[in-house]
Design a protein around this motif. Sequence first.
Motif, short mmCIF file in Angstrom:
data_model
loop_
_atom_site.label_atom_id
_atom_site.label_comp_id
_atom_site.label_asym_id
_atom_site.label_seq_id
_atom_site.Cartn_x
_atom_site.Cartn_y
_atom_site.Cartn_z
N TYR A 44 -4.03 0.88 5.44
CA TYR A 44 -2.58 0.74 5.33
C TYR A 44 -2.46 -0.64 6.12
N ALA A 45 -2.99 -0.97 7.10
CA ALA A 45 -2.55 -2.36 8.06
C ALA A 45 -3.08 -3.41 7.18
N ALA A 46 -3.89 -3.47 6.31
CA ALA A 46 -4.34 -4.50 5.58
C ALA A 46 -3.42 -4.77 4.52
N ALA A 47 -2.96 -3.64 3.91
CA ALA A 47 -1.88 -3.80 2.89
C ALA A 47 -0.42 -4.17 3.40
N GLY A 48 -0.41 -4.28 4.69
CA GLY A 48 0.71 -4.85 5.35
C GLY A 48 1.61 -4.06 5.93
N VAL A 49 1.38 -2.79 5.74
CA VAL A 49 2.02 -1.67 6.39
C VAL A 49 1.96 -1.76 7.91
#
Length: 72
Positions: A44-49
């Motif tokens: 999720y963090a890598a996806a920009g969330v």
Amino acid sequence: MVRFIFALLFSLFSVLPAMAQQYLWVQIEAQRTLTGAQSAARGYAAAGVEDVTGFALPGGWYRIALGPYAPQ
């Protein structure tokens, strides 16, 4: 003295729930293993969330959540 300690503990425990309600989290996923939860949170963090957090839950589960957010 006993009354003072009782009053102090009572006031402390009556304020804590009110303080806990100042923020909230939105659960987006639950994982059975810690490594699965860490992998999901990283995804999720890598996806920009933004604001991705994780919590250990009773029973060995792990919560992936967004927040904390103000109740508004």
